[in-house]
Write a protein that holds these residues in place. Structure first.
Motif, PDB file in Angstrom:
ATOM      1  N   ALA A  61       0.833  -1.202   0.000  1.00 18.29           N
ATOM      2  CA  ALA A  61       0.000   0.000   0.000  1.00 18.29           C
ATOM      3  C   ALA A  61       0.873   1.259   0.000  1.00 18.29           C
ATOM      4  CB  ALA A  61      -0.927  -0.011   1.207  1.00 18.29           C
ATOM      5  N   GLU A  62       1.949   1.221   0.753  1.00 22.06           N
ATOM      6  CA  GLU A  62       2.865   2.358   0.809  1.00 22.06           C
ATOM      7  C   GLU A  62       3.547   2.570  -0.547  1.00 22.06           C
ATOM      8  OE1 GLU A  62       7.096   2.881   2.917  1.00 22.06           O
ATOM      9  OE2 GLU A  62       5.445   2.608   4.349  1.00 22.06           O
ATOM     10  N   THR A  63       3.949   1.492  -1.175  1.00 22.79           N
ATOM     11  CA  THR A  63       4.580   1.580  -2.496  1.00 22.79           C
ATOM     12  C   THR A  63       3.609   2.161  -3.517  1.00 22.79           C
ATOM     13  OG1 THR A  63       6.025  -0.283  -1.990  1.00 22.79           O
ATOM     14  CG2 THR A  63       5.701   0.232  -4.322  1.00 22.79           C
ATOM     15  N   GLU A  64       2.352   1.692  -3.482  1.00 19.98           N
ATOM     16  CA  GLU A  64       1.336   2.210  -4.399  1.00 19.98           C
ATOM     17  C   GLU A  64       1.147   3.711  -4.198  1.00 19.98           C
ATOM     18  OE1 GLU A  64      -3.451   1.817  -5.357  1.00 19.98           O
ATOM     19  OE2 GLU A  64      -2.597   0.788  -3.617  1.00 19.98           O
ATOM     20  N   PHE A  65       1.057   4.134  -2.950  1.00 21.09           N
ATOM     21  CA  PHE A  65       0.882   5.556  -2.666  1.00 21.09           C
ATOM     22  C   PHE A  65       2.075   6.360  -3.175  1.00 21.09           C
ATOM     23  CE2 PHE A  65       1.703   9.288  -0.063  1.00 21.09           C
ATOM     24  CZ  PHE A  65       0.534   9.993  -0.251  1.00 21.09           C
ATOM     25  N   ASN A  66       3.287   5.886  -2.882  1.00 23.93           N
ATOM     26  CA  ASN A  66       4.497   6.610  -3.299  1.00 23.93           C
ATOM     27  C   ASN A  66       4.573   6.744  -4.824  1.00 23.93           C
ATOM     28  OD1 ASN A  66       5.329   7.016  -0.677  1.00 23.93           O
ATOM     29  ND2 ASN A  66       6.677   5.241  -0.649  1.00 23.93           N
ATOM     30  N   GLU A  67       4.216   5.684  -5.533  1.00 23.39           N
ATOM     31  CA  GLU A  67       4.235   5.733  -6.995  1.00 23.39           C
ATOM     32  C   GLU A  67       3.226   6.751  -7.527  1.00 23.39           C
ATOM     33  OE1 GLU A  67       3.547   1.670  -8.152  1.00 23.39           O
ATOM     34  OE2 GLU A  67       5.626   1.080  -7.726  1.00 23.39           O
ATOM     35  N   LYS A  68       2.033   6.724  -6.978  1.00 22.98           N
ATOM     36  CA  LYS A  68       0.999   7.670  -7.423  1.00 22.98           C
ATOM     37  C   LYS A  68       1.377   9.102  -7.058  1.00 22.98           C
ATOM     38  CE  LYS A  68      -2.865   4.515  -7.624  1.00 22.98           C
ATOM     39  NZ  LYS A  68      -4.248   4.251  -7.260  1.00 22.98           N
ATOM     40  N   TYR A  69       1.995   9.288  -5.901  1.00 22.94           N
ATOM     41  CA  TYR A  69       2.392  10.621  -5.476  1.00 22.94           C
ATOM     42  C   TYR A  69       3.503  11.167  -6.364  1.00 22.94           C
ATOM     43  CZ  TYR A  69       3.734  14.509  -2.473  1.00 22.94           C
ATOM     44  OH  TYR A  69       4.024  15.758  -1.989  1.00 22.94           O
ATOM     45  N   GLU A  70       4.488  10.323  -6.700  1.00 25.01           N
ATOM     46  CA  GLU A  70       5.573  10.751  -7.590  1.00 25.01           C
ATOM     47  C   GLU A  70       5.040  11.103  -8.976  1.00 25.01           C
ATOM     48  OE1 GLU A  70       8.636   7.753  -7.560  1.00 25.01           O
ATOM     49  OE2 GLU A  70       8.996   8.034  -5.401  1.00 25.01           O
ATOM     50  N   MET A  71       4.096  10.293  -9.451  1.00 28.54           N
ATOM     51  CA  MET A  71       3.498  10.571 -10.749  1.00 28.54           C
ATOM     52  C   MET A  71       2.752  11.913 -10.695  1.00 28.54           C
ATOM     53  SD  MET A  71       0.970   8.294 -13.270  1.00 28.54           S
ATOM     54  CE  MET A  71       0.543   7.265 -11.933  1.00 28.54           C
ATOM     55  N   PHE A  72       2.044  12.150  -9.617  1.00 30.39           N
ATOM     56  CA  PHE A  72       1.326  13.413  -9.465  1.00 30.39           C
ATOM     57  C   PHE A  72       2.310  14.589  -9.452  1.00 30.39           C
ATOM     58  CE2 PHE A  72      -0.024  16.743  -6.473  1.00 30.39           C
ATOM     59  CZ  PHE A  72      -1.118  17.242  -7.175  1.00 30.39           C
ATOM     60  N   LEU A  73       3.410  14.450  -8.716  1.00 33.69           N
ATOM     61  CA  LEU A  73       4.399  15.527  -8.651  1.00 33.69           C
ATOM     62  C   LEU A  73       4.982  15.832 -10.026  1.00 33.69           C
ATOM     63  CD1 LEU A  73       6.350  14.718  -5.350  1.00 33.69           C
ATOM     64  CD2 LEU A  73       4.645  16.520  -5.734  1.00 33.69           C
ATOM     65  N   ASP A  74       5.210  14.786 -10.809  1.00 32.42           N
ATOM     66  CA  ASP A  74       5.750  14.971 -12.156  1.00 32.42           C
ATOM     67  C   ASP A  74       4.759  15.683 -13.077  1.00 32.42           C
ATOM     68  OD1 ASP A  74       8.092  13.730 -11.420  1.00 32.42           O
ATOM     69  OD2 ASP A  74       7.549  11.772 -12.292  1.00 32.42           O
ATOM     70  N   GLN A  75       3.466  15.463 -12.874  1.00 29.97           N
ATOM     71  CA  GLN A  75       2.450  15.980 -13.789  1.00 29.97           C
ATOM     72  C   GLN A  75       1.729  17.218 -13.281  1.00 29.97           C
ATOM     73  OE1 GLN A  75      -0.201  12.689 -14.240  1.00 29.97           O
ATOM     74  NE2 GLN A  75       1.187  11.528 -15.561  1.00 29.97           N
ATOM     75  N   GLN A  76       1.886  17.583 -12.047  1.00 26.53           N
ATOM     76  CA  GLN A  76       1.035  18.629 -11.469  1.00 26.53           C
ATOM     77  C   GLN A  76       1.146  19.983 -12.167  1.00 26.53           C
ATOM     78  OE1 GLN A  76       1.680  19.661  -7.409  1.00 26.53           O
ATOM     79  NE2 GLN A  76       3.887  19.916  -7.640  1.00 26.53           N
ATOM     80  N   LYS A  77       2.285  20.291 -12.727  1.00 28.85           N
ATOM     81  CA  LYS A  77       2.481  21.600 -13.364  1.00 28.85           C
ATOM     82  C   LYS A  77       1.654  21.746 -14.636  1.00 28.85           C
ATOM     83  CE  LYS A  77       7.062  22.192 -11.474  1.00 28.85           C
ATOM     84  NZ  LYS A  77       8.503  22.206 -11.704  1.00 28.85           N
ATOM     85  N   VAL A  78       1.378  20.622 -15.288  1.00 29.59           N
ATOM     86  CA  VAL A  78       0.644  20.698 -16.556  1.00 29.59           C
ATOM     87  C   VAL A  78      -0.842  20.386 -16.394  1.00 29.59           C
ATOM     88  CG1 VAL A  78       2.675  20.188 -17.957  1.00 29.59           C
ATOM     89  CG2 VAL A  78       1.216  18.314 -17.153  1.00 29.59           C
ATOM     90  N   LEU A  79      -1.257  20.052 -15.196  1.00 32.49           N
ATOM     91  CA  LEU A  79      -2.663  19.693 -14.970  1.00 32.49           C
ATOM     92  C   LEU A  79      -3.519  20.931 -14.740  1.00 32.49           C
ATOM     93  CD1 LEU A  79      -2.292  16.663 -12.518  1.00 32.49           C
ATOM     94  CD2 LEU A  79      -2.773  16.571 -14.964  1.00 32.49           C
ATOM     95  N   ASP A  80      -4.740  20.839 -15.199  1.00 34.11           N
ATOM     96  CA  ASP A  80      -5.737  21.864 -14.929  1.00 34.11           C
ATOM     97  C   ASP A  80      -6.018  21.872 -13.419  1.00 34.11           C
ATOM     98  OD1 ASP A  80      -7.895  23.708 -15.952  1.00 34.11           O
ATOM     99  OD2 ASP A  80      -9.131  22.200 -14.913  1.00 34.11           O
ATOM    100  N   ASP A  81      -6.401  23.003 -12.875  1.00 36.30           N
ATOM    101  CA  ASP A  81      -6.645  23.133 -11.433  1.00 36.30           C
ATOM    102  C   ASP A  81      -7.657  22.101 -10.917  1.00 36.30           C
ATOM    103  OD1 ASP A  81      -4.855  25.169 -11.042  1.00 36.30           O
ATOM    104  OD2 ASP A  81      -6.357  26.777 -11.099  1.00 36.30           O
ATOM    105  N   ALA A  82      -8.742  21.914 -11.648  1.00 37.43           N
ATOM    106  CA  ALA A  82      -9.780  20.971 -11.213  1.00 37.43           C
ATOM    107  C   ALA A  82      -9.234  19.537 -11.168  1.00 37.43           C
ATOM    108  CB  ALA A  82     -10.992  21.042 -12.119  1.00 37.43           C
ATOM    109  N   ILE A  83      -8.460  19.168 -12.176  1.00 34.17           N
ATOM    110  CA  ILE A  83      -7.884  17.819 -12.226  1.00 34.17           C
ATOM    111  C   ILE A  83      -6.833  17.660 -11.132  1.00 34.17           C
ATOM    112  CG2 ILE A  83      -6.502  16.218 -13.618  1.00 34.17           C
ATOM    113  CD1 ILE A  83      -7.899  17.409 -16.098  1.00 34.17           C
ATOM    114  N   ARG A  84      -6.002  18.687 -10.917  1.00 39.00           N
ATOM    115  CA  ARG A  84      -4.978  18.637  -9.869  1.00 39.00           C
ATOM    116  C   ARG A  84      -5.634  18.481  -8.494  1.00 39.00           C
ATOM    117  NH1 ARG A  84      -2.396  23.016 -10.991  1.00 39.00           N
ATOM    118  NH2 ARG A  84      -3.313  24.344  -9.397  1.00 39.00           N
ATOM    119  N   GLN A  85      -6.690  19.236  -8.239  1.00 40.66           N
ATOM    120  CA  GLN A  85      -7.393  19.123  -6.947  1.00 40.66           C
ATOM    121  C   GLN A  85      -8.029  17.748  -6.780  1.00 40.66           C
ATOM    122  OE1 GLN A  85     -10.067  22.455  -6.883  1.00 40.66           O
ATOM    123  NE2 GLN A  85      -8.427  23.938  -6.473  1.00 40.66           N
TER     124      GLN A  85
END
Length: 168
Positions: A61-85
């Motif tokens: 579960a921790e690994t899954e969270f870390n992977e999703k969080y890293e992916m989010f960090l990589d993509q957050q700059k290009v995401l629309d505000d609604a999608i980022r939230q």
């Protein structure tokens, strides 16, 4: 603390009886005898296997969270505000579930250990009672609690070997 007060109270109450008759007190280490029982070893091995399963699940579960969080960090700059939230809310929900799972697994492990040890302790308690009755002891004291720093060698004896023999 309650055990200590209770034990001392019983000892004082027994003093009058002991003065009237020659009474014997047995003593032993509950923890030492419990841990020496083969049933204890089996129960604790089963608990440890369950603990490893929970640890593996928590790690996944921790690994899954870390992977999703890293992916989010990589993509957050290009995401629309609604999608980022939305993704932040999803990550928070995942984190909350992981925290809740950790708490629940700790509770379940404590319960599993208590359940696994219950029949072992019951067996030990029965052996203690048998030795107490057969040896005509006034009481048998568990020295683990340190409630009895002194027991007269004239009126008491270590009954560990007798209890061990009764367990076999």
């Amino acid at each position: 603390m309650k055990k200590v007060i209770f034990t001392i109270t019983i000892l004082f109450a027994c003093c009058a009886t002991m003065m009237a008759q020659q009474a014997k007190i047995g003593y032993f280490s509950y923890e030492r005898l419990l841990k020496s029982m083969p049933d204890y070893v089996i129960a604790m091995n089963n608990v440890e296997d369950l603990r490893k399963q929970y640890a593996d699940e928590l790690k996944a579960a921790e690994t899954e969270f870390n992977e999703k969080y890293e992916m989010f960090l990589d993509q957050q700059k290009v995401l629309d505000d609604a999608i980022r939230q939305k993704r932040q809310a999803d990550l928070q929900a995942l984190l909350d579930r992981n925290v809740q799972f950790r708490k629940e697994s700790e509770r379940l492990m404590k319960q599993a250990e208590a359940d696994a040890l219950a029949p072992v302790k019951q067996k030990l308690n029965k052996a203690i009672q048998t030795v107490g009755l057969m040896g005509d002891y006034l009481m048998i004291v568990n020295t683990d609690s340190e409630a009895c720093p002194f027991l007269s060698p004239h009126n008491s004896e270590n009954v560990s070997a007798r209890i061990e023999a009764n367990l076999k």
